[in-house]
Motif scaffolding. Structure first.
Motif, PDB file in Angstrom:
ATOM      1  N   TRP A   1      81.719 104.086  61.356  1.00  0.00           N
ATOM      2  CA  TRP A   1      81.749 105.169  60.388  1.00  0.00           C
ATOM      3  C   TRP A   1      83.054 105.150  59.592  1.00  0.00           C
ATOM      4  O   TRP A   1      84.114 104.878  60.140  1.00  0.00           O
ATOM      5  CB  TRP A   1      81.636 106.521  61.079  1.00  0.00           C
ATOM      6  CG  TRP A   1      80.259 106.871  61.551  1.00  0.00           C
ATOM      7  CD1 TRP A   1      79.699 106.556  62.762  1.00  0.00           C
ATOM      8  CD2 TRP A   1      79.261 107.597  60.838  1.00  0.00           C
ATOM      9  NE1 TRP A   1      78.423 107.052  62.851  1.00  0.00           N
ATOM     10  CE2 TRP A   1      78.127 107.705  61.673  1.00  0.00           C
ATOM     11  CE3 TRP A   1      79.222 108.190  59.572  1.00  0.00           C
ATOM     12  CZ2 TRP A   1      76.963 108.364  61.283  1.00  0.00           C
ATOM     13  CZ3 TRP A   1      78.066 108.856  59.188  1.00  0.00           C
ATOM     14  CH2 TRP A   1      76.955 108.933  60.033  1.00  0.00           C
ATOM     15  N   ALA A   2      82.930 105.472  58.313  1.00  0.00           N
ATOM     16  CA  ALA A   2      84.081 105.743  57.460  1.00  0.00           C
ATOM     17  C   ALA A   2      84.133 107.260  57.292  1.00  0.00           C
ATOM     18  O   ALA A   2      83.385 107.837  56.506  1.00  0.00           O
ATOM     19  CB  ALA A   2      83.917 105.050  56.110  1.00  0.00           C
ATOM     20  N   VAL A   3      84.992 107.919  58.064  1.00  0.00           N
ATOM     21  CA  VAL A   3      85.033 109.376  58.128  1.00  0.00           C
ATOM     22  C   VAL A   3      86.175 109.882  57.251  1.00  0.00           C
ATOM     23  O   VAL A   3      87.311 109.419  57.379  1.00  0.00           O
ATOM     24  CB  VAL A   3      85.222 109.854  59.581  1.00  0.00           C
ATOM     25  CG1 VAL A   3      85.193 111.377  59.654  1.00  0.00           C
ATOM     26  CG2 VAL A   3      84.144 109.255  60.485  1.00  0.00           C
ATOM     27  N   GLU A   4      85.884 110.835  56.405  1.00  0.00           N
ATOM     28  CA  GLU A   4      86.906 111.323  55.485  1.00  0.00           C
ATOM     29  C   GLU A   4      87.929 112.242  56.160  1.00  0.00           C
ATOM     30  O   GLU A   4      89.118 112.186  55.840  1.00  0.00           O
ATOM     31  CB  GLU A   4      86.249 112.088  54.320  1.00  0.00           C
ATOM     32  CG  GLU A   4      85.547 111.204  53.307  1.00  0.00           C
ATOM     33  CD  GLU A   4      86.509 110.449  52.407  1.00  0.00           C
ATOM     34  OE1 GLU A   4      87.715 110.781  52.400  1.00  0.00           O
ATOM     35  OE2 GLU A   4      86.054 109.513  51.726  1.00  0.00           O
ATOM     36  N   ASP A   5      87.502 113.094  57.109  1.00  0.00           N
ATOM     37  CA  ASP A   5      88.388 114.189  57.503  1.00  0.00           C
ATOM     38  C   ASP A   5      88.019 114.694  58.897  1.00  0.00           C
ATOM     39  O   ASP A   5      86.892 115.141  59.127  1.00  0.00           O
ATOM     40  CB  ASP A   5      88.227 115.322  56.468  1.00  0.00           C
ATOM     41  CG  ASP A   5      89.261 116.423  56.596  1.00  0.00           C
ATOM     42  OD1 ASP A   5      90.054 116.392  57.550  1.00  0.00           O
ATOM     43  OD2 ASP A   5      89.270 117.323  55.736  1.00  0.00           O
ATOM     44  N   VAL A   6      88.972 114.634  59.825  1.00  0.00           N
ATOM     45  CA  VAL A   6      88.807 115.203  61.165  1.00  0.00           C
ATOM     46  C   VAL A   6      89.997 116.109  61.437  1.00  0.00           C
ATOM     47  O   VAL A   6      91.149 115.711  61.235  1.00  0.00           O
ATOM     48  CB  VAL A   6      88.721 114.108  62.251  1.00  0.00           C
ATOM     49  CG1 VAL A   6      88.670 114.736  63.641  1.00  0.00           C
ATOM     50  CG2 VAL A   6      87.500 113.236  62.028  1.00  0.00           C
TER      51      VAL A   6
ATOM     52  N   ARG B   1      89.936 108.578  57.327  1.00  0.00           N
ATOM     53  CA  ARG B   1      90.918 108.557  56.250  1.00  0.00           C
ATOM     54  C   ARG B   1      92.008 109.626  56.458  1.00  0.00           C
ATOM     55  O   ARG B   1      93.190 109.349  56.320  1.00  0.00           O
ATOM     56  CB  ARG B   1      90.239 108.788  54.899  1.00  0.00           C
ATOM     57  CG  ARG B   1      91.213 108.586  53.737  1.00  0.00           C
ATOM     58  CD  ARG B   1      90.717 109.248  52.464  1.00  0.00           C
ATOM     59  NE  ARG B   1      89.544 108.640  51.891  1.00  0.00           N
ATOM     60  CZ  ARG B   1      89.564 107.597  51.035  1.00  0.00           C
ATOM     61  NH1 ARG B   1      90.717 107.045  50.712  1.00  0.00           N
ATOM     62  NH2 ARG B   1      88.448 107.126  50.523  1.00  0.00           N
ATOM     63  N   ASN B   2      91.609 110.843  56.812  1.00  0.00           N
ATOM     64  CA  ASN B   2      92.559 111.943  56.966  1.00  0.00           C
ATOM     65  C   ASN B   2      92.377 112.618  58.323  1.00  0.00           C
ATOM     66  O   ASN B   2      91.261 113.039  58.671  1.00  0.00           O
ATOM     67  CB  ASN B   2      92.367 112.971  55.851  1.00  0.00           C
ATOM     68  CG  ASN B   2      92.570 112.369  54.475  1.00  0.00           C
ATOM     69  OD1 ASN B   2      93.670 111.955  54.126  1.00  0.00           O
ATOM     70  ND2 ASN B   2      91.504 112.313  53.687  1.00  0.00           N
ATOM     71  N   ILE B   3      93.465 112.738  59.073  1.00  0.00           N
ATOM     72  CA  ILE B   3      93.451 113.371  60.391  1.00  0.00           C
ATOM     73  C   ILE B   3      94.463 114.507  60.386  1.00  0.00           C
ATOM     74  O   ILE B   3      95.580 114.362  59.874  1.00  0.00           O
ATOM     75  CB  ILE B   3      93.810 112.361  61.498  1.00  0.00           C
ATOM     76  CG1 ILE B   3      92.687 111.330  61.649  1.00  0.00           C
ATOM     77  CG2 ILE B   3      94.066 113.064  62.834  1.00  0.00           C
ATOM     78  CD1 ILE B   3      93.026 110.204  62.613  1.00  0.00           C
ATOM     79  N   THR B   4      94.069 115.644  60.961  1.00  0.00           N
ATOM     80  CA  THR B   4      94.984 116.777  61.112  1.00  0.00           C
ATOM     81  C   THR B   4      94.909 117.300  62.537  1.00  0.00           C
ATOM     82  O   THR B   4      93.817 117.556  63.048  1.00  0.00           O
ATOM     83  CB  THR B   4      94.623 117.921  60.147  1.00  0.00           C
ATOM     84  OG1 THR B   4      94.695 117.452  58.801  1.00  0.00           O
ATOM     85  CG2 THR B   4      95.576 119.096  60.323  1.00  0.00           C
TER      86      THR B   4
END
Length: 497
Positions: free
Chosen positions: A282-287, A332-335
């Motif tokens: 998977w190419a995941v944008e935001d977790v 792509r983005n992890i917080t």
């Protein structure tokens, strides 16, 4: 007279809804010198409110407000209004004002919040109009209206029977105190908010085969999870049924555009991953993990390639049958913010973050990405393995790392690469090692060496702090209050209170 009335009508347009009859919204309402209301000697009514009276307004700074707007009450001397946040047992005032020249007001919009709106018409002494006996009271919520899962219901069966075939976000809310998930619950291609009660979190116990899956945006809020019996690799995993429409531009991964957000939840005895991309690349944008306590019971023996956030699987089923490790999976983005993540066991195999992000530009349309880690307490995650790996060592990837306590958490520098665009203040992060000495680069690039919990080199003292969560106790029955000069001012905010 016609010109004067037209002028008055124009004055009303900014503050009042369209009126069938002419009424003044200027100062003094119907005590205007150019227009006298026919309503005199009357007990007035308060304005009616429905959902149609509420709209969201975007402010210049990007924040949002709620505008409440009502029809003018002829003969009124003005209005009083107030807004209370009623999420808790005691209402918290947000706005309280009186107005004599408008029929609307605004208040700041908070996500997933319940409000009580009160509006009352004021008397007009000059027209001998008296105030209403009662104000109008209206319950308003910024939460998505949910389907309520009854206390005695099976979560999986309820969702299967009631999920709607829509592209709009939908919500399921737990009404009881205790539930079980004994098989996979797959929200599929539906955007879902899965929530409990903000004040009294329900407890959801996973059985051996229990797991939450999604192939679309997912928000999980206000639930405490017992993962003790769970045997899946992830607590939350992506679906095993992706669609061709979800293929990324590379055509070698599946693209999840909407975020996966886990907020204000507790997790007990997580065996491997909190979030795992599963059997497909998977190419995941935001977790995002926000305001959570995540307690692991993980020595790394069952899944050597696991991580708290894991987007890599060397056995992934590829859309075109390829085997290039580039396509294992990426986020792509992890917080991670305002959270505590700790492990009750030593671990020499797993990481906090594991992904194949070295070649983001081959999976996503651009190579840009970010990881934001702020105001967290990491303890023994992981004691003998680097914090993360495969970070793009390039300026196109931005890492923000501030106000974090890292205790027996090893080799931050393997994740926070030297060529990244860094928003890191060494003076507002602390690191300490018991199982392994603090890496020299960690001390020069990432954090100040400080013994936040006063354990020195005493592993037994540290281990006495590390116990499974009690899902019924305040803060899970654990305490990670730090006492160092720096660490006592940073970390998960719940330990600063």
């Amino acid at each position: 007279m016609r010109k004067k009335m037209t002028k008055v009508a124009i004055l009303c347009l900014g503050g009042c809804m369209a009126l069938a009859t002419m009424s003044s919204c200027s100062k003094g309402f119907d005590d205007d010198e150019t227009f006298t209301s026919k309503v005199t000697g009357t007990q007035l009514a308060s304005p009616e409110l429905t959902k149609a009276n509420f709209t969201t307004v975007v402010n210049a700074d990007g924040s949002e407000s709620i505008q409440v707007k009502w029809d003018v009450v002829e003969g009124a001397g003005g209005y009083s209004y107030k807004v209370d946040n009623v999420d808790g047992a005691t209402p918290v005032p947000v706005v309280k004002e009186t107005t004599t020249d408008k029929c609307f007001f605004l208040f700041p919009k908070a996500e997933d919040t319940k409000y009580q709106i009160t509006v009352q018409t004021l008397a007009n002494d000059k027209l001998h109009n008296t105030a209403p006996e009662n104000a109008t009271v209206f319950a308003y919520s910024t939460m998505i209206e949910a389907q309520v899962i009854p206390a005695d219901a099976d979560i999986v069966a309820f969702v299967k029977a009631n999920i709607k075939d829509t592209e709009d976000e939908q919500a399921f809310e737990l009404a009881g105190a205790n539930y079980e998930i004994n098989e996979e619950i797959d929200f599929g291609q539906h955007k879902v908010t899965f929530r409990g009660n903000k004040l009294n979190h329900p407890i959801v116990k996973f059985g051996v085969d229990g797991v939450i899956r999604t192939g679309a945006g997912l928000k999980i809020k206000w639930i405490n999870f017992d993962c003790t019996e769970q045997d899946s690799k992830g607590v939350v995993e992506l679906t095993n049924d992706p669609t061709d429409a979800q293929k990324a531009e590379s055509d070698k991964a599946y693209h999840l555009v909407d975020p996966v957000i886990i907020e204000d939840c507790w997790f007990k005895n997580v065996k491997a991953c909190l979030f795992f991309t599963g059997s497909y690349p998977w190419a995941v944008e935001d977790v995002r993990i926000v305001n959570c306590i995540v307690q692991l019971d993980n020595d790394g023996t069952k899944y050597g390639d696991a991580a708290i956030i894991c987007a890599i699987n060397n056995k992934a089923v590829y859309p075109k049958g390829g085997t290039d490790h580039t396509w294992y999976g990426s986020v792509r983005n992890i917080t991670i913010k305002e959270s505590t993540l700790y492990n009750i066991k030593d671990n020499s195999k797993n990481r906090v973050i594991r992904f194949q992000n070295k070649d983001l530009g081959k999976i996503f349309s651009t190579a840009t990405g970010s990881c934001t880690l702020t105001d967290n307490t990491f303890v023994k995650t992981m004691s003998d393995k680097e914090f993360g790996n495969n970070t793009p060592n390039a300026a196109s990837y931005t890492i923000t790392f501030n106000n974090n306590i890292c205790y027996d958490t090893w080799r931050l520098q393997k994740f926070i690469q030297g060529n990244n665009t860094l928003n890191v203040n060494i003076a507002t992060n602390t690191v300490w090692g018991i199982k392994n000495k603090v890496d020299d680069t960690d001390k020069t690039r990432c954090a100040t060496e400080e013994d936040a919990f006063g354990c020195n080199d005493n592993a037994d003292k540290l281990n006495s702090m590390l116990k499974p969560l009690d899902l019924n106790a305040p803060n899970g029955g654990v305490n990670f209050k730090a006492n160092g000069p720096i660490s006592s001012t940073i970390g998960d905010p719940r330990w600063l209170q």
